[in-house]
Scaffold this motif. Sequence first.
Motif, PDB file in Angstrom:
ATOM      1  N   ALA A 116     107.101  45.589  -3.780  1.00  0.00           N
ATOM      2  CA  ALA A 116     106.670  44.959  -5.097  1.00  0.00           C
ATOM      3  C   ALA A 116     105.759  43.905  -4.517  1.00  0.00           C
ATOM      4  CB  ALA A 116     107.457  44.683  -6.049  1.00  0.00           C
ATOM      5  N   ARG A 117     105.819  42.522  -3.654  1.00  0.00           N
ATOM      6  CA  ARG A 117     105.243  41.821  -3.514  1.00  0.00           C
ATOM      7  C   ARG A 117     103.623  42.117  -3.204  1.00  0.00           C
ATOM      8  NH1 ARG A 117     110.386  37.659  -2.915  1.00  0.00           N
ATOM      9  NH2 ARG A 117     111.563  37.890  -4.600  1.00  0.00           N
ATOM     10  N   PHE A 118     104.487  42.741  -1.385  1.00  0.00           N
ATOM     11  CA  PHE A 118     103.393  43.411  -0.583  1.00  0.00           C
ATOM     12  C   PHE A 118     102.261  44.436  -1.070  1.00  0.00           C
ATOM     13  CE2 PHE A 118     101.197  46.410   1.804  1.00  0.00           C
ATOM     14  CZ  PHE A 118     100.555  46.060   2.632  1.00  0.00           C
ATOM     15  N   THR A 119     102.641  44.996  -2.781  1.00  0.00           N
ATOM     16  CA  THR A 119     101.186  46.103  -2.788  1.00  0.00           C
ATOM     17  C   THR A 119     100.434  44.833  -3.803  1.00  0.00           C
ATOM     18  OG1 THR A 119     102.689  46.224  -5.298  1.00  0.00           O
ATOM     19  CG2 THR A 119     103.436  48.214  -2.558  1.00  0.00           C
ATOM     20  N   THR A 120     101.393  44.195  -5.111  1.00  0.00           N
ATOM     21  CA  THR A 120     100.309  42.742  -5.195  1.00  0.00           C
ATOM     22  C   THR A 120      99.495  42.434  -4.386  1.00  0.00           C
ATOM     23  OG1 THR A 120     102.109  42.179  -6.920  1.00  0.00           O
ATOM     24  CG2 THR A 120     100.361  40.489  -6.581  1.00  0.00           C
ATOM     25  N   PHE A 121     100.540  41.447  -2.950  1.00  0.00           N
ATOM     26  CA  PHE A 121      99.253  41.064  -2.392  1.00  0.00           C
ATOM     27  C   PHE A 121      97.787  42.515  -2.199  1.00  0.00           C
ATOM     28  CE2 PHE A 121      97.777  40.676   2.691  1.00  0.00           C
ATOM     29  CZ  PHE A 121      97.493  39.532   2.613  1.00  0.00           C
ATOM     30  N   PHE A 122      98.645  44.232  -1.684  1.00  0.00           N
ATOM     31  CA  PHE A 122      97.219  44.389  -0.809  1.00  0.00           C
ATOM     32  C   PHE A 122      96.742  44.448  -1.663  1.00  0.00           C
ATOM     33  CE2 PHE A 122      95.272  48.736  -0.789  1.00  0.00           C
ATOM     34  CZ  PHE A 122      95.675  49.043   0.533  1.00  0.00           C
ATOM     35  N   ALA A 129      88.650  41.813  -0.746  1.00  0.00           N
ATOM     36  CA  ALA A 129      87.927  41.781   0.670  1.00  0.00           C
ATOM     37  C   ALA A 129      87.599  43.585   0.616  1.00  0.00           C
ATOM     38  CB  ALA A 129      87.821  40.851   1.664  1.00  0.00           C
ATOM     39  N   PRO A 130      86.376  44.336   0.165  1.00  0.00           N
ATOM     40  CA  PRO A 130      86.642  45.770   0.348  1.00  0.00           C
ATOM     41  C   PRO A 130      86.635  46.015   0.839  1.00  0.00           C
ATOM     42  CG  PRO A 130      85.416  44.025  -2.073  1.00  0.00           C
ATOM     43  CD  PRO A 130      85.652  43.332  -0.505  1.00  0.00           C
ATOM     44  N   SER A 131      86.305  45.934   2.201  1.00  0.00           N
ATOM     45  CA  SER A 131      85.529  46.484   3.031  1.00  0.00           C
ATOM     46  C   SER A 131      86.623  46.437   4.363  1.00  0.00           C
ATOM     47  CB  SER A 131      84.011  46.758   4.017  1.00  0.00           C
ATOM     48  OG  SER A 131      83.832  44.863   4.334  1.00  0.00           O
ATOM     49  N   ALA A 132      87.237  45.449   4.379  1.00  0.00           N
ATOM     50  CA  ALA A 132      87.926  45.107   5.619  1.00  0.00           C
ATOM     51  C   ALA A 132      89.329  45.819   5.103  1.00  0.00           C
ATOM     52  CB  ALA A 132      89.144  44.052   5.044  1.00  0.00           C
ATOM     53  N   THR A 133      89.695  46.337   6.959  1.00  0.00           N
ATOM     54  CA  THR A 133      91.171  47.194   6.727  1.00  0.00           C
ATOM     55  C   THR A 133      91.945  46.052   6.894  1.00  0.00           C
ATOM     56  OG1 THR A 133      90.533  48.196   8.444  1.00  0.00           O
ATOM     57  CG2 THR A 133      92.198  48.094   8.579  1.00  0.00           C
ATOM     58  N   ILE A 134      93.447  46.567   6.313  1.00  0.00           N
ATOM     59  CA  ILE A 134      94.287  45.317   5.603  1.00  0.00           C
ATOM     60  C   ILE A 134      95.620  46.335   6.501  1.00  0.00           C
ATOM     61  CG2 ILE A 134      96.070  45.183   4.010  1.00  0.00           C
ATOM     62  CD1 ILE A 134      93.961  45.282   1.685  1.00  0.00           C
ATOM     63  N   SER A 164     100.280  54.464   3.586  1.00  0.00           N
ATOM     64  CA  SER A 164      99.613  56.130   4.491  1.00  0.00           C
ATOM     65  C   SER A 164      98.348  56.367   3.540  1.00  0.00           C
ATOM     66  CB  SER A 164     100.708  57.148   4.554  1.00  0.00           C
ATOM     67  OG  SER A 164     101.573  57.663   3.614  1.00  0.00           O
ATOM     68  N   GLY A 165      98.543  56.117   2.371  1.00  0.00           N
ATOM     69  CA  GLY A 165      97.412  57.023   0.664  1.00  0.00           C
ATOM     70  C   GLY A 165      96.829  55.433   0.584  1.00  0.00           C
ATOM     71  N   GLN A 166      96.743  55.442   1.656  1.00  0.00           N
ATOM     72  CA  GLN A 166      95.148  53.872   1.377  1.00  0.00           C
ATOM     73  C   GLN A 166      94.488  54.471   1.816  1.00  0.00           C
ATOM     74  OE1 GLN A 166      95.763  51.892  -1.816  1.00  0.00           O
ATOM     75  NE2 GLN A 166      97.313  52.890  -2.356  1.00  0.00           N
ATOM     76  N   LYS A 167      93.306  53.865   1.658  1.00  0.00           N
ATOM     77  CA  LYS A 167      91.765  53.743   2.435  1.00  0.00           C
ATOM     78  C   LYS A 167      92.012  52.836   2.881  1.00  0.00           C
ATOM     79  CE  LYS A 167      89.418  57.534   0.005  1.00  0.00           C
ATOM     80  NZ  LYS A 167      87.584  57.077  -0.969  1.00  0.00           N
ATOM     81  N   ASN A 168      91.257  52.243   4.551  1.00  0.00           N
ATOM     82  CA  ASN A 168      91.745  50.778   5.049  1.00  0.00           C
ATOM     83  C   ASN A 168      92.217  50.722   5.282  1.00  0.00           C
ATOM     84  OD1 ASN A 168      88.267  51.854   5.734  1.00  0.00           O
ATOM     85  ND2 ASN A 168      87.477  50.634   3.878  1.00  0.00           N
ATOM     86  N   ALA A 169      93.406  51.267   5.890  1.00  0.00           N
ATOM     87  CA  ALA A 169      94.877  50.464   5.183  1.00  0.00           C
ATOM     88  C   ALA A 169      96.021  51.258   6.846  1.00  0.00           C
ATOM     89  CB  ALA A 169      96.024  50.667   4.311  1.00  0.00           C
TER      90      ALA A 169
END
Length: 214
Positions: A116-122, A129-134, A164-169
Motif C-alpha cells: 500500500a505504501r509503495f502504490t502511494t509512492f508510485f 515525473a509523468p514521463s519517468a520510468t519508475i 506489470s499493469g503500469q506503463k513506464n514501470a
Amino acid sequence: MKNFLIAVAFLLGTATASLAQKADFEPEIAAFEAQPAPAANSIVFVGSSSIRVWNGLTEAFPGKTVVQRGFGGSEMNDAIKYIGRIIAHDRPKQILLYEGDNDIGQSNASARDVYARFTTFFALARKMAPSATITFISIKPSVARKQFLATQAEANRLIKTYLSGQKNASYIDVYTPMLDAGGQPRAELFQADGLHMNAQGYDLWKQIIGPALK
C-alpha cells in the motif's frame, strides 16, 4: 497546478497521517538539495542504506547519469515524504526505489502495508515525473532478517504484479539471485552484520540492475 497540489497533499496525508516518522532525515535531504543539480534525464536511486552505502554507485554504470539519493534507516513513508523534493531537484528519466526492507525489519510491517505504501509512492512519483520510468528494486533477503523472508517475498510479489499493469514501470528481482540452493540468504554477499552487503553483493546488484537502466 492547483489540482495537482491538492492531489499531492491528499496522497501525502493519507500515507503519513497516522504514521509518525522514526527519524529526521531533513539534514540529508537538505544536503541533496544543496548539491548542484545533475543533468536533465538523470537516473535517480532512492532508498535506504542499501543505496546510501553503495560505494561507487554513481560510477557503476558508464554512460549513465546516476544520482545517489539514499538515506540510511529510511522506510517507504520516508521516501513518500521527501520524493517531491528529490524529483524536483534531479529531473529524472528513471527513478529506482529500494525501500520496504526496513518497513518489515524495523517496524514489522505486513506485506500488504508495504504494498500500500509503495502504490502511494508510485502515484506521487508519476504525478511529479509523468514521463519517468519508475522501477522497484525488490526487497533483498538477508542473513540478519531471514525470519522475514516470507513477508519480503509476498511484498515483492504484490509490487511486481502491480507494476506489470503500469506503463513506464519495471521491477528488478534481486531477491531470487541472493538466495542459495536451499532458499536461504547467501552469507557471502553480506558484511559481518548480515544485513548490509559487501562488494560481492553490490557486484551482483550491478549485474542485475544494469540491463534495466534507461
